[in-house]
Design an enzyme around this catalytic site. Structure first.
Site, PDB file in Angstrom:
ATOM      1  N   TYR A 625       1.009  -1.148   0.059  1.00 18.25           N
ATOM      2  CA  TYR A 625       0.143  -0.175  -0.612  1.00 18.25           C
ATOM      3  C   TYR A 625       0.739   1.411  -0.016  1.00 18.25           C
ATOM      4  CZ  TYR A 625      -4.269  -3.005   2.488  1.00 18.25           C
ATOM      5  OH  TYR A 625      -4.433  -4.193   2.599  1.00 18.25           O
ATOM      6  N   HIS A 705     -10.131   2.529   1.777  1.00 16.14           N
ATOM      7  CA  HIS A 705      -9.713   3.034   2.757  1.00 16.14           C
ATOM      8  C   HIS A 705      -9.515   4.442   2.840  1.00 16.14           C
ATOM      9  CE1 HIS A 705      -6.537  -0.025   4.406  1.00 16.14           C
ATOM     10  NE2 HIS A 705      -7.716  -0.777   4.904  1.00 16.14           N
ATOM     11  N   ASN A 748      -3.894   0.833   8.178  1.00 15.53           N
ATOM     12  CA  ASN A 748      -5.252   0.760   8.232  1.00 15.53           C
ATOM     13  C   ASN A 748      -5.838   1.543   9.422  1.00 15.53           C
ATOM     14  OD1 ASN A 748      -3.654  -1.844   7.962  1.00 15.53           O
ATOM     15  ND2 ASN A 748      -5.094  -2.572   7.034  1.00 15.53           N
TER      16      ASN A 748
HETATM   17  N1  6FA Z   1      -9.531  -1.057   8.745  1.00 10.04           N
HETATM   18  C1  6FA Z   1      -8.329  -1.239   9.518  1.00 10.04           C
HETATM   19  O1  6FA Z   1      -8.146  -0.353  10.148  1.00 10.04           O
HETATM   20  N2  6FA Z   1      -8.279  -1.820   9.230  1.00 10.04           N
HETATM   21  C2  6FA Z   1      -8.650  -2.702   8.366  1.00 10.04           C
HETATM   22  O2  6FA Z   1      -8.518  -4.565   8.618  1.00 10.04           O
HETATM   23  C3  6FA Z   1      -9.497  -2.395   7.473  1.00 10.04           C
HETATM   24  N3  6FA Z   1     -10.151  -3.975   6.932  1.00 10.04           N
HETATM   25  C4  6FA Z   1     -11.171  -4.231   5.515  1.00 10.04           C
HETATM   26  C5  6FA Z   1     -11.817  -4.586   5.201  1.00 10.04           C
HETATM   27  O3  6FA Z   1     -10.899  -6.188   5.294  1.00 10.04           O
HETATM   28  C6  6FA Z   1     -13.104  -4.316   3.742  1.00 10.04           C
HETATM   29  C7  6FA Z   1     -13.540  -5.259   3.534  1.00 10.04           C
HETATM   30  C8  6FA Z   1     -13.332  -2.418   4.143  1.00 10.04           C
HETATM   31  C9  6FA Z   1     -14.860  -2.604   3.559  1.00 10.04           C
HETATM   32  C10 6FA Z   1     -12.800  -1.919   5.400  1.00 10.04           C
HETATM   33  C11 6FA Z   1     -11.604  -2.319   5.766  1.00 10.04           C
HETATM   34  N4  6FA Z   1     -10.854  -0.661   6.604  1.00 10.04           N
HETATM   35  C12 6FA Z   1     -10.469  -1.730   7.829  1.00 10.04           C
HETATM   36  C13 6FA Z   1     -11.259   0.019   7.374  1.00 10.04           C
HETATM   37  C14 6FA Z   1     -12.202   0.077   7.790  1.00 10.04           C
HETATM   38  O4  6FA Z   1     -13.599  -0.654   7.861  1.00 10.04           O
HETATM   39  C15 6FA Z   1     -13.652   1.818   7.262  1.00 10.04           C
HETATM   40  O5  6FA Z   1     -11.999   2.597   7.784  1.00 10.04           O
HETATM   41  C16 6FA Z   1     -13.819   1.962   8.639  1.00 10.04           C
HETATM   42  O6  6FA Z   1     -14.719   1.158   9.230  1.00 10.04           O
HETATM   43  C17 6FA Z   1     -15.339   3.281   8.608  1.00 10.04           C
HETATM   44  O7  6FA Z   1     -15.774   3.812   9.761  1.00 10.04           O
HETATM   45  P1  6FA Z   1     -16.656   4.830   9.885  1.00 10.04           P
HETATM   46  O8  6FA Z   1     -17.133   4.788  10.492  1.00 10.04           O
HETATM   47  O9  6FA Z   1     -15.925   5.984   9.307  1.00 10.04           O
HETATM   48  O10 6FA Z   1     -17.859   4.551   8.818  1.00 10.04           O
HETATM   49  P2  6FA Z   1     -18.282   3.078   8.089  1.00 10.04           P
HETATM   50  O11 6FA Z   1     -18.672   3.015   6.955  1.00 10.04           O
HETATM   51  O12 6FA Z   1     -17.606   1.405   9.060  1.00 10.04           O
HETATM   52  O13 6FA Z   1     -19.969   2.933   9.099  1.00 10.04           O
HETATM   53  C18 6FA Z   1     -20.830   3.635   8.543  1.00 10.04           C
HETATM   54  C19 6FA Z   1     -22.659   3.189   9.570  1.00 10.04           C
HETATM   55  O14 6FA Z   1     -23.202   4.226   8.581  1.00 10.04           O
HETATM   56  C20 6FA Z   1     -22.416   2.176   8.921  1.00 10.04           C
HETATM   57  O15 6FA Z   1     -22.844   1.334   9.359  1.00 10.04           O
HETATM   58  C21 6FA Z   1     -23.567   2.546   8.009  1.00 10.04           C
HETATM   59  O16 6FA Z   1     -24.704   1.347   7.832  1.00 10.04           O
HETATM   60  C22 6FA Z   1     -24.368   3.267   7.972  1.00 10.04           C
HETATM   61  N5  6FA Z   1     -24.910   4.856   7.990  1.00 10.04           N
HETATM   62  C23 6FA Z   1     -24.591   4.660   6.822  1.00 10.04           C
HETATM   63  N6  6FA Z   1     -25.660   5.615   5.738  1.00 10.04           N
HETATM   64  C24 6FA Z   1     -26.721   5.126   6.989  1.00 10.04           C
HETATM   65  C25 6FA Z   1     -28.177   5.865   6.644  1.00 10.04           C
HETATM   66  N7  6FA Z   1     -28.641   6.931   5.929  1.00 10.04           N
HETATM   67  N8  6FA Z   1     -29.212   6.032   7.674  1.00 10.04           N
HETATM   68  C26 6FA Z   1     -28.527   4.820   8.865  1.00 10.04           C
HETATM   69  N9  6FA Z   1     -27.556   4.228   9.079  1.00 10.04           N
HETATM   70  C27 6FA Z   1     -26.189   4.990   7.875  1.00 10.04           C
HETATM   71  C1  ABL Z   2      -7.762  -4.284   5.039  1.00 16.59           C
HETATM   72  O1  ABL Z   2      -7.809  -3.058   5.383  1.00 16.59           O
HETATM   73  C2  ABL Z   2      -8.074  -4.293   3.443  1.00 16.59           C
HETATM   74  O2  ABL Z   2      -8.793  -2.462   3.291  1.00 16.59           O
HETATM   75  C3  ABL Z   2      -8.868  -5.483   3.163  1.00 16.59           C
HETATM   76  O3  ABL Z   2      -8.369  -4.736   1.551  1.00 16.59           O
HETATM   77  C4  ABL Z   2      -7.968  -6.440   3.825  1.00 16.59           C
HETATM   78  O4  ABL Z   2      -8.872  -7.226   3.230  1.00 16.59           O
HETATM   79  C5  ABL Z   2      -7.158  -6.445   5.100  1.00 16.59           C
HETATM   80  N1  ABL Z   2      -7.521  -4.770   5.793  1.00 16.59           N
HETATM   81  C6  ABL Z   2      -6.865  -7.320   5.671  1.00 16.59           C
HETATM   82  O5  ABL Z   2      -5.646  -6.777   5.567  1.00 16.59           O
HETATM   83  C7  ABL Z   2      -8.114  -8.312   2.278  1.00 16.59           C
HETATM   84  C8  ABL Z   2      -8.011  -9.827   2.069  1.00 16.59           C
HETATM   85  O6  ABL Z   2      -7.679 -10.427   2.838  1.00 16.59           O
HETATM   86  C9  ABL Z   2      -8.526 -10.057   0.558  1.00 16.59           C
HETATM   87  O7  ABL Z   2      -9.003 -11.411   0.964  1.00 16.59           O
HETATM   88  C10 ABL Z   2     -10.008  -9.781  -0.076  1.00 16.59           C
HETATM   89  O8  ABL Z   2     -10.174  -9.956  -1.192  1.00 16.59           O
HETATM   90  C11 ABL Z   2      -9.431  -8.048  -0.141  1.00 16.59           C
HETATM   91  O9  ABL Z   2      -9.373  -7.637   1.365  1.00 16.59           O
HETATM   92  C12 ABL Z   2     -11.094  -6.720  -0.355  1.00 16.59           C
HETATM   93  O10 ABL Z   2     -10.398  -5.613  -0.710  1.00 16.59           O
END
Ligand code: 6FA
Ligand code: ABL
Length: 771
Positions: A625, A705, A748
């Protein structure tokens, strides 16, 4: 595997239902149906019944309609409010006609055709370029042996929606895949009976006759509900992700009346979630509790946790992204809140707030309850790759400011071998306070603004206030924590943002009428200044690696000893998610700016592209990243259906970002020959690193992110919220989530997001003029 366990449980939860049906006049038939429009897919459902019998048994029929945008590939209603043992009415478009089917399901699997109901399509059943509509008489439909419609009382209807077409659209008995979304609404059948004369007219194909004003679709916020007296709240927080959970918890500590609204449903066992694989049956753990089920978020057949209206990954359930993510959790370095990173100097002293977060939610780099790190091979191989390049090992969260030539064990917010995160900590304490109210399945459509003052929020939940409107107290405040995609949409609904976006919102039949007049629009750069880490995967094989079947069987057929170990002691492979090592290195760019590269090492790979044979049981991935220091920017907005969209992709718009990540990748790859048995398979030896990077699909660089869409800053010319996280030009509207962070944090982001929320909410509480 248990599919949709929630569907059966929720059916009983009438009081918590997100939507309640109201009467609307169908514009084509003139029939006054009782029903709803679901706010996400915009499908309308309506039903009208003949009069109740004055003596003897009641009629066994009704007339109903389903109107769906053309994107709805099949849509259905479950008459008993749950999938199992209920009459299911399903329809889909096929060319210019609508095909329907009556089904029943004994298991959470393909429902089978069910004979008995007599369906007659009525006038205005149609398919056009934008919609399809099924209007029908359903005879012998109120009793199906294993259940019946409570025609004289109230009940629950479940809807199911799919964006994937049925297998053979011309065949009413066609198979189809599981719904891609579903929901429920409460309905008073007692109030859905027409006069005999009207009913007979419609049943015979006639139209009109119902009283009232035709509307194009039932409002998502019904208008004909009995008036509910609204309870004003001191603080309304929209969205239960990391930002919203920290904020709502700290606000509720003050004793003020706090309402937290979340569009999705429960997640962990403790919060009422029940979705789990069969191998966890009888255990108090859902998919969202067990860290080792993380990689199945992307492969499970039933991915109901994603926000269906957002076309990048975003979690829409309690916990937001923190419930479905990899759980990587970094204490922010000082640079994450520095003036150089775009923060006002009043934010630089982040340590007390970071400390509050650490106290509430400490990290661990050995989350298994026995303290052992399982599947250690990819760490050990990557260590041999990095050591010769001058990297040193450390405990990453012990020295957050050390981010050059360092690596360590991956660090998580897991506790007791379970995901935990902000849901198991901040939400838990908030929930215990009597002044805190949480409502799930509640979608906020609009933020209602009059001049500089926010009056409240417009939801789809009529049990919370008249027509779903929930007011704030006279000095009350609304805080948007809907995430990087959800919060911009809410700002647009309040007439705040660039004119092109507000014009789209104005054209929407639900949101437009609630917006302030154009003269009150506030032009702020909502959705601009967006960043996300560009990321590029390198896939390797090494004989030492255990690729864990690439995580493919973890839901359906886990290694028995690992499953048993988790159940007995919350230890073993399932007590952690997939990452094993993280590393960082600083690079100087040709523009004189420093940029940091981050690496995440894990067994398995999301995809392999190789023209050579390779051993799939020995694969592991290093995701590279580009983090702090990136300069590329993009834009987030909405499409005409108000769905959040990436309008301008934020990766590598500055060629120097690309050059630096390319350099970092070249440095990693240069050492491959030092580690015996190590083979780079993606890219393989027929592809150069630079052509791999140059041809990497931009969408594949998405790291999930997203930050910056509502950046915090000192000037309304380039920021959306001021240093108190208050939206410029308003008295009482705030944003606290990833979107206010002005530039990419070091790792992250969820640690940085929660530390941001700790500081923002402290400033909000201290700000004069509040409740
Ligand atoms: N961040 C990390 O630090 N470590 C990780 O390992 C990591 N992995 C991932 C990952 O594997 C995936 C697949 C994804 C998608 C993200 C990852 N991230 C990771 C990033 C991290 O999860 C996000 O940066 C973080 O959750 C963002 O936090 P926020 O509070 O800014 O926002 P969210 O999207 O989490 O929550 C918003 C909430 O509002 C949701 O529950 C949604 O349903 C709700 N909401 C939105 N609009 C709404 C509306 N109009 N009415 C009611 N509810 C609403
Ligand atoms: C994160 O912060 C990333 O947003 C994710 O994309 C990441 O996971 C997790 N942390 C863990 O490092 C990956 C999965 O390991 C993959 O299998 C997947 O394809 C990918 O997220 C999808 O964005």
């Amino acid at each position: 595997m248990r599919l949709r366990v929630g569907l059966s449980i929720l059916a009983c939860a009438g009081s918590a239902l997100a939507q309640v049906a109201s009467t609307f006049i169908d514009p084509d038939t003139g029939i006054p149906f009782m029903g709803i429009t679901d706010p996400v897919h915009r499908v309308s459902y309506g039903i009208v019944l003949p009069p109740l019998a004055t003596s003897g048994s009641n009629p066994t029929e009704f007339i109903a309609s389903i109107t769906s945008p053309i994107a709805g590939q099949w849509v259905g209603l479950a008459l008993g409010g749950a999938m199992l043992q209920n009459l299911l009415l399903v329809a889909w478009p096929n060319g210019n006609s609508v095909v329907h089917s009556t089904r029943i399901a004994a298991t959470y699997d393909q429902p089978t055709p069910y004979a008995g109901p007599v369906i007659t399509d009525l006038q205005h059943t149609m398919v056009n370029a934008t919609h399809w509509k099924w209007v029908f008489r359903c005879q012998n439909c109120t009793n199906w042996g294993t259940g019946s419609l409570p025609v004289s009382g109230g009940g629950v209807l479940a809807w199911a929606y799919s964006s994937a077409p049925v297998t053979t659209p011309s065949n009413p008995n066609s198979d189809f895949l599981e719904h891609t979304d579903f929901g429920f609404f409460g309905i008073s059948y007692a109030d859905a009976h027409a006069s005999q004369a009207d009913y007979d007219n419609w049943a015979a194909g006639g139209t009109g006759g119902g009283s009232g004003t035709p509307t194009s679709q039932p409002p998502t916020t019904p208008t004909s509900q009995p008036t509910v007296s609204a309870t004003p709240y001191d603080y309304i927080v929209v969205g239960a992700g990391p930002g919203g959970l920290v904020t709502a918890d700290r606000l509720s500590e003050t004793g003020k009346k706090v309402l937290l609204l979340e569009r999705g449903g429960p997640s962990t066992w403790e919060t009422g979630g029940r979705y789990q694989p069969d191998w966890l049956a009888g255990q108090p753990y859902t998919k969202f509790d067990v860290p080792g089920l993380f990689e199945s978020m992307f492969s499970d057949g039933n991915q109901f946790w994603w926000c269906r209206d957002i076309n990048v990954f975003a979690g829409c359930l309690l916990g937001g992204g923190s419930t479905i993510n990899g759980g990587l959790y970094w204490y922010p370095p000082d640079s994450d809140f520095s003036v150089a990173s775009g923060w006002p100097s009043s934010w630089a002293n982040h340590a007390p707030y970071t400390q509050k977060m650490k106290t509430r939610l400490p990290s661990t780099d050995h989350s298994s309850m026995d303290g052992i790190r399982y599947l250690p091979q990819s760490f050990n191989v990557a260590k041999r790759l990095l050591d010769p390049q001058g990297y040193r090992q450390l405990t990453i969260n012990d020295e957050p400011n050390q981010k050059d030539h360092v690596y360590g064990y991956s660090s998580f917010f897991f506790q007791g071998g379970k995901r935990t995160g902000p849901t198991g900590t901040y939400f838990k304490t908030a929930k215990a306070r009597p002044n805190f109210t949480y409502r799930d399945y509640t979608f906020v459509n609009s933020i209602i603004r009059n001049g500089t003052k926010i009056l409240g929020v417009q939801t789809n939940d009529t049990s919370l206030g008249p027509d779903g409107f929930i007011p704030v107290t006279p000095n009350g405040r609304v805080i948007l924590s809907g995430g990087s995609f959800g919060s911009p949409r809410l700002l647009f609904s309040a007439g705040i943002g660039p004119t092109d976006m507000l014009t789209i919102a104005q054209g929407d039949s639900v949101v437009g009428p609630k917006m302030p007049p154009q003269a009150q629009w506030i032009n702020l750069p909502v959705g601009e200044n967006v960043q996300d880490n560009p990321s590029i995967n390198l896939v390797f094989t090494h004989p030492d690696i255990d690729a864990y079947e690439n995580w493919a069987d973890i839901m359906s057929d886990p290694r028995p000893a690992d499953a048993a170990q988790y159940i007995s002691s919350q230890s073993g492979v399932f007590a952690s998610s997939s990452p094993r090592m993280n590393f960082w290195r600083a690079y100087g760019g040709s523009d004189g700016k420093t940029r940091w590269m981050q690496g995440t090492v894990r067994p398995g790979a999301a995809s392999v592209t190789s023209s050579n044979p390779y051993n799939a049981s020995q694969i592991f991935t290093i995701t590279t990243y580009l983090s702090t220091g990136i300069t590329s920017k993009g834009r987030i907005g909405i499409d005409v259906a108000l769905r959040p969209r990436v309008l301008v992709e934020p990766w590598f718009t500055d060629p120097i970002d690309k050059a630096v990540l390319l350099q970092g990748i070249n440095d990693i790859v240069a050492s491959v020959g030092n580690v015996s048995g190590l083979t780079l398979i993606t890219p393989d030896n027929t592809t150069t690193i630079s052509s791999y990077v140059n041809n990497y699909g931009t969408g594949n660089m998405n790291s999930n992110h997203w930050i910056g869409a509502n950046r915090l800053g000192s000037s309304a010319s380039n920021s959306v919220v001021d240093p108190n996280a208050k939206v410029f030009g308003t008295d009482n509207l705030f944003v606290v989530d990833a979107s206010i962070i002005p530039s990419m944090p070091m790792g992250n982001p969820q640690g940085a997001i929660m530390a941001t929320a700790e500081q923002a909410v402290a400033k909000i509480i201290a700000l004069a003029g509040g409740p």
